[in-house]
Motif scaffolding. Sequence first.
Motif, PDB file in Angstrom:
ATOM      1  N   THR A   1       0.814  -1.281   0.135  1.00  0.00           N
ATOM      2  CA  THR A   1      -0.126  -0.114  -0.033  1.00  0.00           C
ATOM      3  C   THR A   1       0.916   1.359   0.105  1.00  0.00           C
ATOM      4  O   THR A   1       0.485   2.426  -0.611  1.00  0.00           O
ATOM      5  CB  THR A   1      -1.025  -0.054   1.152  1.00  0.00           C
ATOM      6  N   TYR A   2       2.019   1.127   0.766  1.00  0.00           N
ATOM      7  CA  TYR A   2       2.732   2.322   0.749  1.00  0.00           C
ATOM      8  C   TYR A   2       3.617   2.803  -0.713  1.00  0.00           C
ATOM      9  O   TYR A   2       3.795   3.761  -0.854  1.00  0.00           O
ATOM     10  CB  TYR A   2       3.779   2.398   1.947  1.00  0.00           C
ATOM     11  N   THR A   3       3.666   1.650  -1.368  1.00  0.00           N
ATOM     12  CA  THR A   3       4.316   1.843  -2.531  1.00  0.00           C
ATOM     13  C   THR A   3       3.394   2.517  -3.698  1.00  0.00           C
ATOM     14  O   THR A   3       3.609   3.458  -4.356  1.00  0.00           O
ATOM     15  CB  THR A   3       5.085   0.674  -3.203  1.00  0.00           C
ATOM     16  N   LEU A   4       1.995   2.172  -3.437  1.00  0.00           N
ATOM     17  CA  LEU A   4       0.975   2.824  -4.039  1.00  0.00           C
ATOM     18  C   LEU A   4       0.965   4.255  -3.860  1.00  0.00           C
ATOM     19  O   LEU A   4       0.634   5.332  -4.824  1.00  0.00           O
ATOM     20  CB  LEU A   4      -0.149   2.196  -3.954  1.00  0.00           C
TER      21      LEU A   4
ATOM     22  N   GLY B   1       3.198   6.154  -2.497  1.00  0.00           N
ATOM     23  CA  GLY B   1       4.237   6.998  -2.985  1.00  0.00           C
ATOM     24  C   GLY B   1       4.160   7.201  -4.504  1.00  0.00           C
ATOM     25  O   GLY B   1       4.692   8.267  -4.832  1.00  0.00           O
ATOM     26  N   ALA B   2       3.862   6.140  -5.328  1.00  0.00           N
ATOM     27  CA  ALA B   2       3.728   6.541  -6.822  1.00  0.00           C
ATOM     28  C   ALA B   2       2.801   7.568  -7.198  1.00  0.00           C
ATOM     29  O   ALA B   2       3.022   8.255  -7.935  1.00  0.00           O
ATOM     30  CB  ALA B   2       3.619   4.966  -7.453  1.00  0.00           C
ATOM     31  N   ALA B   3       1.574   7.359  -6.295  1.00  0.00           N
ATOM     32  CA  ALA B   3       0.386   8.304  -6.640  1.00  0.00           C
ATOM     33  C   ALA B   3       0.791   9.697  -6.151  1.00  0.00           C
ATOM     34  O   ALA B   3       0.461  10.856  -6.851  1.00  0.00           O
ATOM     35  CB  ALA B   3      -0.842   7.947  -5.833  1.00  0.00           C
ATOM     36  N   ALA B   4       1.657   9.829  -5.011  1.00  0.00           N
ATOM     37  CA  ALA B   4       2.349  11.006  -4.517  1.00  0.00           C
ATOM     38  C   ALA B   4       3.103  11.689  -5.476  1.00  0.00           C
ATOM     39  O   ALA B   4       2.948  12.891  -5.817  1.00  0.00           O
ATOM     40  CB  ALA B   4       2.718  11.011  -3.210  1.00  0.00           C
TER      41      ALA B   4
END
Length: 146
Positions: free
Chosen positions: A43-46, A48-51
């Motif tokens: 979830t954190y990588t998603l 991060g990518a969205a941010a």
Amino acid sequence: MKPNYVAKKSAWAALKFWPTLIVVVIAAALIVVPIIISGAINTYTLIGAAALLVVYLIFFICKLIVLKCDKVEFFDDKVVQKSGVFSRHEKQSVFIGIRQVEIHQRLLQRLFKYGTVTVDVIGHWDIDLTNVKFPKRLRSYLAYHM
């Protein structure tokens, strides 16, 4: 008084190829690499990518607003360059005569129909128009006044 011709900036100029490609590749890597390594997405990588994509989109919109607020107006007797978003800057010059008009376009600029037009005016101030839409139309207009 209405100008004879208005040269505006192209929206495509705000979209720089290499920075956009780098941001998209990094965002894709943030999503794909965890899937390859662990078989599941974090979830954190998603987030991060969205941010990363949202921050890049904000910078893109700011650049687009700045480009759209910049224009050059051609009258019969003068040239007026207007720019600025919050504080406006206006530069006027007498439109006496033109010695030369140059167009510079890279490959992507030719595809998206924008480029840099340099106008060599008799006298003092040369007009440099970067990322202007339809540079050939502007050259045609200026060739009529040469």
